[in-house]
Scaffold this motif. Structure first.
Motif, PDB file in Angstrom:
ATOM      1  N   GLN A 168       0.821  -1.216   0.000  1.00 58.09           N
ATOM      2  CA  GLN A 168       0.000   0.000   0.000  1.00 58.09           C
ATOM      3  C   GLN A 168       0.850   1.259   0.000  1.00 58.09           C
ATOM      4  O   GLN A 168       0.491   2.272  -0.594  1.00 58.09           O
ATOM      5  N   ILE A 169       1.978   1.185   0.696  1.00 61.35           N
ATOM      6  CA  ILE A 169       2.861   2.357   0.776  1.00 61.35           C
ATOM      7  C   ILE A 169       3.334   2.747  -0.623  1.00 61.35           C
ATOM      8  O   ILE A 169       3.491   3.928  -0.926  1.00 61.35           O
ATOM      9  N   ALA A 172      -0.319   3.706  -2.884  1.00 60.05           N
ATOM     10  CA  ALA A 172      -1.195   4.798  -2.445  1.00 60.05           C
ATOM     11  C   ALA A 172      -1.027   6.107  -3.223  1.00 60.05           C
ATOM     12  O   ALA A 172      -2.030   6.703  -3.635  1.00 60.05           O
ATOM     13  N   PRO A 173       0.204   6.566  -3.447  1.00 56.77           N
ATOM     14  CA  PRO A 173       0.324   7.846  -4.153  1.00 56.77           C
ATOM     15  C   PRO A 173      -0.328   7.835  -5.531  1.00 56.77           C
ATOM     16  O   PRO A 173      -0.829   8.877  -5.986  1.00 56.77           O
ATOM     17  N   VAL A 176      -4.134   8.232  -4.925  1.00 57.52           N
ATOM     18  CA  VAL A 176      -4.411   9.610  -4.509  1.00 57.52           C
ATOM     19  C   VAL A 176      -4.299  10.567  -5.691  1.00 57.52           C
ATOM     20  O   VAL A 176      -5.082  11.516  -5.807  1.00 57.52           O
ATOM     21  N   TYR A 195       4.570  14.085 -11.688  1.00 57.13           N
ATOM     22  CA  TYR A 195       4.219  13.418 -10.431  1.00 57.13           C
ATOM     23  C   TYR A 195       4.594  11.938 -10.497  1.00 57.13           C
ATOM     24  O   TYR A 195       5.228  11.398  -9.586  1.00 57.13           O
TER      25      TYR A 195
ATOM     26  N   PHE B 166       5.316  17.838  -4.605  1.00 61.91           N
ATOM     27  CA  PHE B 166       4.506  16.612  -4.595  1.00 61.91           C
ATOM     28  C   PHE B 166       4.434  15.957  -3.220  1.00 61.91           C
ATOM     29  O   PHE B 166       4.764  14.780  -3.065  1.00 61.91           O
ATOM     30  N   GLN B 168       1.951  14.975  -1.847  1.00 59.95           N
ATOM     31  CA  GLN B 168       0.963  13.890  -1.892  1.00 59.95           C
ATOM     32  C   GLN B 168       1.643  12.523  -1.857  1.00 59.95           C
ATOM     33  O   GLN B 168       1.115  11.573  -1.269  1.00 59.95           O
ATOM     34  N   ILE B 169       2.801  12.447  -2.505  1.00 61.59           N
ATOM     35  CA  ILE B 169       3.522  11.172  -2.545  1.00 61.59           C
ATOM     36  C   ILE B 169       3.882  10.715  -1.136  1.00 61.59           C
ATOM     37  O   ILE B 169       3.852   9.526  -0.831  1.00 61.59           O
ATOM     38  N   LEU B 170       4.167  11.677  -0.281  1.00 64.15           N
ATOM     39  CA  LEU B 170       4.540  11.331   1.095  1.00 64.15           C
ATOM     40  C   LEU B 170       3.322  11.027   1.954  1.00 64.15           C
ATOM     41  O   LEU B 170       3.337  10.125   2.790  1.00 64.15           O
ATOM     42  N   ALA B 172       0.044  10.253   0.974  1.00 64.58           N
ATOM     43  CA  ALA B 172      -0.952   9.288   0.499  1.00 64.58           C
ATOM     44  C   ALA B 172      -0.987   7.968   1.280  1.00 64.58           C
ATOM     45  O   ALA B 172      -2.074   7.506   1.638  1.00 64.58           O
ATOM     46  N   PRO B 173       0.156   7.349   1.545  1.00 66.69           N
ATOM     47  CA  PRO B 173       0.082   6.064   2.250  1.00 66.69           C
ATOM     48  C   PRO B 173      -0.621   6.157   3.599  1.00 66.69           C
ATOM     49  O   PRO B 173      -1.271   5.190   4.030  1.00 66.69           O
TER      50      PRO B 173
END
Lengths: 209, 209
Positions: A168-169, A172-173, A176, A195, B166, B168-170, B172-173
DNA sequence: TTATATTGACTGACTGGTCAGTCAGTTTTA
DNA sequence: TAAAACTGACTGACCAGTCAGTCAATATAA
């Protein structure tokens, strides 16, 4: 005549299949646009160019139609990913890179972001759909990624210490990003290409031996 | 007597404040449990121990109440995060670690996972709420993280090449973990402690100079 | 202090509109 | 002509929002 019946479906059978698809497509559009609850079967019927009653000749209920819509749209993606992975030749790094690139492509095509939101926001309220979604889509993707990581570790490309249980880690991005584009693009536009590049680079850096 | 009137609110004024809170709390419970659309104001009223009409003495509409519920539950978390960040002494690595730990704590307390799902799944369909949510919660969190990363880069702890745009990348998980726990726990239980550890370690590895 | 008037918080039966699902009747196909 | 496919008006359930009436708290008068 007898033979033809088996080889080429009769006009009726063709019609039936076409109707079914028309309804699923119309449902896809409406569900994606409005969400499950707010979607009116009247609107689905209009979009499919049929009467409302006809929907019930093909599906038991609104919920059944919803499940079919998800099934029809997600299975092909899953199957492609699986067969692509099975045939892939190259390093684990290359494989992971290409897997995630394809994932971004799939997640941002057509009405896929809407479908993601639908499943995350409403679909999961129906235990059956959550179950189906996990069984058929999520776990398949997890297994693919875990396979790639395992190979990477064996080949010395990736570190051993990352717990590959937590895919998931990594994923997830990407999920999202689909939601963001759908809902927050106005407030803060997102350059998906950049991105995705940053995300994939981040993953590889985090996994490198 | 006159003085007391000003110092201690009259019985009526106390009652009003209590009612307002009771309605917001009841709304929180119901919205979290049922989702926005499926929530019945009758149920909210029953849970708050009042008549349905009373809700309309405090809120213009179901949507207004929904906004208040979100506001009331998210503002304190945001404010705490901000003041904590402002006072933090330590390296960027320590700060980022502690920020994310607190984020996990906030995301998994009470009915927060339900609220996350609510906002992601339905709330964002209402442009006003998406707007509010982005303005008041997301961008604040993004700025905090960008600040920490900037400091880390300046101090030579973090690499320069990660595009801090970004975030979000961090993040999101962590969001996904809340949704997972809520919906897919049965299919595949998630050890949040270990997950958070793995996530934070992954982030630091991805950012290290 | 007690009786009366006024305020405004509160209530829940009701309304108007919505929509999933049905079914008697119509059209199309074989 | 019979069977199958299709239709859309209809039904029953549902629910956000309203409003005329009730009641408790406060202010005023006696």
């Amino acid at each position: 005549m007898e033979a033809q019946k088996v080889l080429t479906p009769s006009k009726r059978e063709q019609q039936k299949e076409a109707r079914r698809n028309a309804i699923i497509n119309a449902g896809y559009q409406e569900f994606a646009l409005q969400g499950f609850t707010a979607t009116k079967l009247d609107d689905v019927a209009v979009r499919a160019g049929i009467g409302k009653g006809t929907i019930y000749l093909y599906f038991d209920s609104k919920e059944t139609l919803f499940q079919e819509v998800i099934r029809k749209n997600l299975f092909p993606i899953r199957d492609e990913a699986q067969s692509y992975a099975a045939e892939f030749k190259g390093t684990a790094t290359e494989h992971l890179t290409s897997h995630f690139r394809r994932m971004y492509q799939a997640l941002h095509q057509d009405r896929m972001p809407e479908l993601v939101q639908l499943v995350m926001g409403e679909g999961l309220r129906f235990p059956e759909i959550a179950d189906f979604f996990f069984r058929e889509i999520i776990s398949s993707n997890q297994e693919l990624i875990q396979g790639i990581i395992k190979k990477g570790v064996e080949d010395g490309e990736f570190r051993e210490s990352f717990n590959a249980e937590f895919t998931q880690i990594l994923i997830a991005p990407a999920m999202v990003s689909a939601l963001w584009r759908l809902q927050l693009e106005k407030q803060s536009p997102l350059d998906i290409e950049a991105y995705a590049d940053a995300h994939i680079e981040f993953i590889l850096r985090g996994l490198k031996a």
